[in-house]
Design a protein around this motif. Structure first.
Motif, PDB file in Angstrom:
ATOM      1  N   VAL A 273       0.845  -1.201   0.000  1.00 25.66           N
ATOM      2  CA  VAL A 273       0.000   0.000   0.000  1.00 25.66           C
ATOM      3  C   VAL A 273       0.880   1.251   0.000  1.00 25.66           C
ATOM      4  O   VAL A 273       0.649   2.182  -0.776  1.00 25.66           O
ATOM      5  N   LEU A 274       1.899   1.249   0.842  1.00 23.93           N
ATOM      6  CA  LEU A 274       2.761   2.436   0.952  1.00 23.93           C
ATOM      7  C   LEU A 274       3.611   2.635  -0.302  1.00 23.93           C
ATOM      8  O   LEU A 274       3.929   3.760  -0.670  1.00 23.93           O
ATOM      9  N   ALA A 275       3.958   1.526  -0.967  1.00 25.72           N
ATOM     10  CA  ALA A 275       4.737   1.634  -2.204  1.00 25.72           C
ATOM     11  C   ALA A 275       3.865   2.189  -3.325  1.00 25.72           C
ATOM     12  O   ALA A 275       4.315   2.996  -4.141  1.00 25.72           O
ATOM     13  N   ALA A 276       2.588   1.773  -3.356  1.00 19.89           N
ATOM     14  CA  ALA A 276       1.681   2.205  -4.408  1.00 19.89           C
ATOM     15  C   ALA A 276       1.256   3.664  -4.200  1.00 19.89           C
ATOM     16  O   ALA A 276       1.030   4.398  -5.145  1.00 19.89           O
ATOM     17  N   GLU A 277       1.128   4.055  -2.945  1.00 18.41           N
ATOM     18  CA  GLU A 277       0.617   5.400  -2.627  1.00 18.41           C
ATOM     19  C   GLU A 277       1.389   5.930  -1.426  1.00 18.41           C
ATOM     20  O   GLU A 277       0.975   5.773  -0.291  1.00 18.41           O
ATOM     21  N   PRO A 278       2.550   6.543  -1.660  1.00 21.05           N
ATOM     22  CA  PRO A 278       3.449   6.905  -0.543  1.00 21.05           C
ATOM     23  C   PRO A 278       3.035   8.154   0.232  1.00 21.05           C
ATOM     24  O   PRO A 278       3.667   8.464   1.236  1.00 21.05           O
ATOM     25  N   LEU A 279       1.995   8.852  -0.234  1.00 21.63           N
ATOM     26  CA  LEU A 279       1.601  10.086   0.453  1.00 21.63           C
ATOM     27  C   LEU A 279       0.311   9.893   1.242  1.00 21.63           C
ATOM     28  O   LEU A 279      -0.563   9.122   0.845  1.00 21.63           O
ATOM     29  N   CYS A 280       0.217  10.619   2.352  1.00 24.01           N
ATOM     30  CA  CYS A 280      -0.983  10.573   3.185  1.00 24.01           C
ATOM     31  C   CYS A 280      -2.184  11.075   2.376  1.00 24.01           C
ATOM     32  O   CYS A 280      -2.163  12.165   1.835  1.00 24.01           O
ATOM     33  N   ARG A 281      -3.217  10.236   2.320  1.00 27.77           N
ATOM     34  CA  ARG A 281      -4.383  10.549   1.504  1.00 27.77           C
ATOM     35  C   ARG A 281      -5.156  11.753   2.055  1.00 27.77           C
ATOM     36  O   ARG A 281      -5.662  12.569   1.303  1.00 27.77           O
ATOM     37  N   ARG A 282      -5.265  11.841   3.359  1.00 30.65           N
ATOM     38  CA  ARG A 282      -6.039  12.958   3.948  1.00 30.65           C
ATOM     39  C   ARG A 282      -5.315  14.280   3.770  1.00 30.65           C
ATOM     40  O   ARG A 282      -5.927  15.296   3.479  1.00 30.65           O
ATOM     41  N   CYS A 283      -3.979  14.267   3.994  1.00 33.24           N
ATOM     42  CA  CYS A 283      -3.212  15.496   3.818  1.00 33.24           C
ATOM     43  C   CYS A 283      -3.311  15.941   2.373  1.00 33.24           C
ATOM     44  O   CYS A 283      -3.475  17.133   2.095  1.00 33.24           O
ATOM     45  N   GLN A 284      -3.247  14.985   1.456  1.00 36.90           N
ATOM     46  CA  GLN A 284      -3.322  15.299   0.035  1.00 36.90           C
ATOM     47  C   GLN A 284      -4.658  15.959  -0.295  1.00 36.90           C
ATOM     48  O   GLN A 284      -4.704  16.900  -1.082  1.00 36.90           O
ATOM     49  N   ALA A 285      -5.722  15.485   0.330  1.00 38.50           N
ATOM     50  CA  ALA A 285      -7.044  16.080   0.114  1.00 38.50           C
ATOM     51  C   ALA A 285      -7.070  17.532   0.586  1.00 38.50           C
ATOM     52  O   ALA A 285      -7.854  18.339   0.099  1.00 38.50           O
ATOM     53  N   GLU A 286      -6.197  17.868   1.535  1.00 38.66           N
ATOM     54  CA  GLU A 286      -6.102  19.246   2.051  1.00 38.66           C
ATOM     55  C   GLU A 286      -5.057  20.048   1.294  1.00 38.66           C
ATOM     56  O   GLU A 286      -4.756  21.186   1.664  1.00 38.66           O
ATOM     57  N   GLY A 287      -4.457  19.430   0.280  1.00 34.95           N
ATOM     58  CA  GLY A 287      -3.434  20.100  -0.499  1.00 34.95           C
ATOM     59  C   GLY A 287      -2.052  20.030   0.133  1.00 34.95           C
ATOM     60  O   GLY A 287      -1.156  20.781  -0.244  1.00 34.95           O
ATOM     61  N   LEU A 288      -1.878  19.154   1.108  1.00 35.07           N
ATOM     62  CA  LEU A 288      -0.582  19.012   1.778  1.00 35.07           C
ATOM     63  C   LEU A 288       0.120  17.755   1.276  1.00 35.07           C
ATOM     64  O   LEU A 288      -0.530  16.755   0.956  1.00 35.07           O
ATOM     65  N   ILE A 289       1.435  17.821   1.209  1.00 37.86           N
ATOM     66  CA  ILE A 289       2.236  16.666   0.812  1.00 37.86           C
ATOM     67  C   ILE A 289       2.911  16.127   2.066  1.00 37.86           C
ATOM     68  O   ILE A 289       3.821  16.739   2.611  1.00 37.86           O
ATOM     69  N   THR A 290       2.438  14.988   2.536  1.00 36.55           N
ATOM     70  CA  THR A 290       2.987  14.371   3.740  1.00 36.55           C
ATOM     71  C   THR A 290       3.231  12.892   3.460  1.00 36.55           C
ATOM     72  O   THR A 290       2.376  12.227   2.860  1.00 36.55           O
ATOM     73  N   ALA A 291       4.369  12.398   3.883  1.00 40.08           N
ATOM     74  CA  ALA A 291       4.666  10.978   3.682  1.00 40.08           C
ATOM     75  C   ALA A 291       3.743  10.132   4.554  1.00 40.08           C
ATOM     76  O   ALA A 291       3.540  10.428   5.733  1.00 40.08           O
ATOM     77  N   ALA A 292       3.164   9.100   3.962  1.00 41.27           N
ATOM     78  CA  ALA A 292       2.329   8.170   4.724  1.00 41.27           C
ATOM     79  C   ALA A 292       3.225   7.166   5.436  1.00 41.27           C
ATOM     80  O   ALA A 292       4.206   6.684   4.871  1.00 41.27           O
ATOM     81  N   THR A 293       2.908   6.889   6.691  1.00 43.52           N
ATOM     82  CA  THR A 293       3.688   5.880   7.431  1.00 43.52           C
ATOM     83  C   THR A 293       2.777   4.811   8.020  1.00 43.52           C
ATOM     84  O   THR A 293       3.246   3.813   8.527  1.00 43.52           O
ATOM     85  N   VAL A 294       1.474   5.036   7.932  1.00 42.04           N
ATOM     86  CA  VAL A 294       0.520   4.100   8.534  1.00 42.04           C
ATOM     87  C   VAL A 294      -0.477   3.662   7.476  1.00 42.04           C
ATOM     88  O   VAL A 294      -0.913   4.474   6.663  1.00 42.04           O
ATOM     89  N   VAL A 295      -0.796   2.370   7.462  1.00 39.00           N
ATOM     90  CA  VAL A 295      -1.844   1.873   6.570  1.00 39.00           C
ATOM     91  C   VAL A 295      -3.095   1.655   7.409  1.00 39.00           C
ATOM     92  O   VAL A 295      -3.113   0.822   8.322  1.00 39.00           O
ATOM     93  N   ASN A 296      -4.126   2.417   7.092  1.00 41.36           N
ATOM     94  CA  ASN A 296      -5.363   2.389   7.880  1.00 41.36           C
ATOM     95  C   ASN A 296      -6.406   1.519   7.193  1.00 41.36           C
ATOM     96  O   ASN A 296      -6.466   1.461   5.972  1.00 41.36           O
ATOM     97  N   HIS A 297      -7.214   0.834   7.993  1.00 46.12           N
ATOM     98  CA  HIS A 297      -8.374   0.128   7.443  1.00 46.12           C
ATOM     99  C   HIS A 297      -9.493   1.159   7.256  1.00 46.12           C
ATOM    100  O   HIS A 297      -9.920   1.785   8.220  1.00 46.12           O
ATOM    101  N   VAL A 298      -9.950   1.317   6.029  1.00 41.88           N
ATOM    102  CA  VAL A 298     -10.997   2.297   5.754  1.00 41.88           C
ATOM    103  C   VAL A 298     -12.278   1.890   6.487  1.00 41.88           C
ATOM    104  O   VAL A 298     -12.962   2.717   7.074  1.00 41.88           O
ATOM    105  N   GLU A 299     -12.597   0.603   6.444  1.00 41.26           N
ATOM    106  CA  GLU A 299     -13.737   0.098   7.208  1.00 41.26           C
ATOM    107  C   GLU A 299     -13.209  -0.657   8.418  1.00 41.26           C
ATOM    108  O   GLU A 299     -12.212  -1.358   8.314  1.00 41.26           O
ATOM    109  N   ARG A 300     -13.904  -0.534   9.509  1.00 33.83           N
ATOM    110  CA  ARG A 300     -13.446  -1.219  10.725  1.00 33.83           C
ATOM    111  C   ARG A 300     -13.540  -2.726  10.512  1.00 33.83           C
ATOM    112  O   ARG A 300     -14.502  -3.230   9.943  1.00 33.83           O
ATOM    113  N   HIS A 301     -12.516  -3.440  10.982  1.00 32.50           N
ATOM    114  CA  HIS A 301     -12.484  -4.894  10.771  1.00 32.50           C
ATOM    115  C   HIS A 301     -12.999  -5.657  11.986  1.00 32.50           C
ATOM    116  O   HIS A 301     -13.316  -6.840  11.881  1.00 32.50           O
ATOM    117  N   HIS A 302     -13.110  -4.979  13.109  1.00 34.15           N
ATOM    118  CA  HIS A 302     -13.630  -5.604  14.334  1.00 34.15           C
ATOM    119  C   HIS A 302     -12.953  -6.939  14.642  1.00 34.15           C
ATOM    120  O   HIS A 302     -13.583  -7.861  15.159  1.00 34.15           O
TER     121      HIS A 302
END
Ligand SMILES: [Zn+2]
Length: 100
Positions: free
Chosen positions: A37-66
């Protein structure tokens, strides 16, 4: 008063006990997914939505896996920086307290 580090350790220990599925994060399968995931998309998705360029370091589950291993490994996932991820987790925990 116990030291802050001791409190933190105690918190982590309790959290591990109540959420044994956290061990899923230690599996080679998850490590591979995370790297992919980090290799395919190395930037934080939320920061990018705000126009910020931030390196992603965490892979989050979009839906909770419980703790469901199928959901855990199937995703969907999103790359996040740590501040965005921690903010998201806190938001989810407030929204669904005790729902994990
Ligand atoms: Zn971010």
């Amino acid at each position: 008063m116990p030291a802050r580090a001791d409190l933190r350790r105690e918190y982590d220990r309790k959290r591990r006990q109540s959420h044994p599925w956290r061990a899923l994060y230690k599996t080679p399968e998850w490590q591979a997914i995370r790297a992919q995931v980090l290799a395919a998309e190395p930037l934080c998705r939320r920061c990018q939505a705000e126009g910020l360029i931030t390196a992603a370091t965490v892979v989050n589950h979009v839906e909770r896996h419980h703790g469901d291993p199928v959901k855990f490994f199937a995703g969907p996932f999103e790359p996040l920086c740590k501040p965005c991820h921690d903010g998201e987790v806190q938001r989810q925990e407030r929204a669904g307290a005790g729902n994990e």
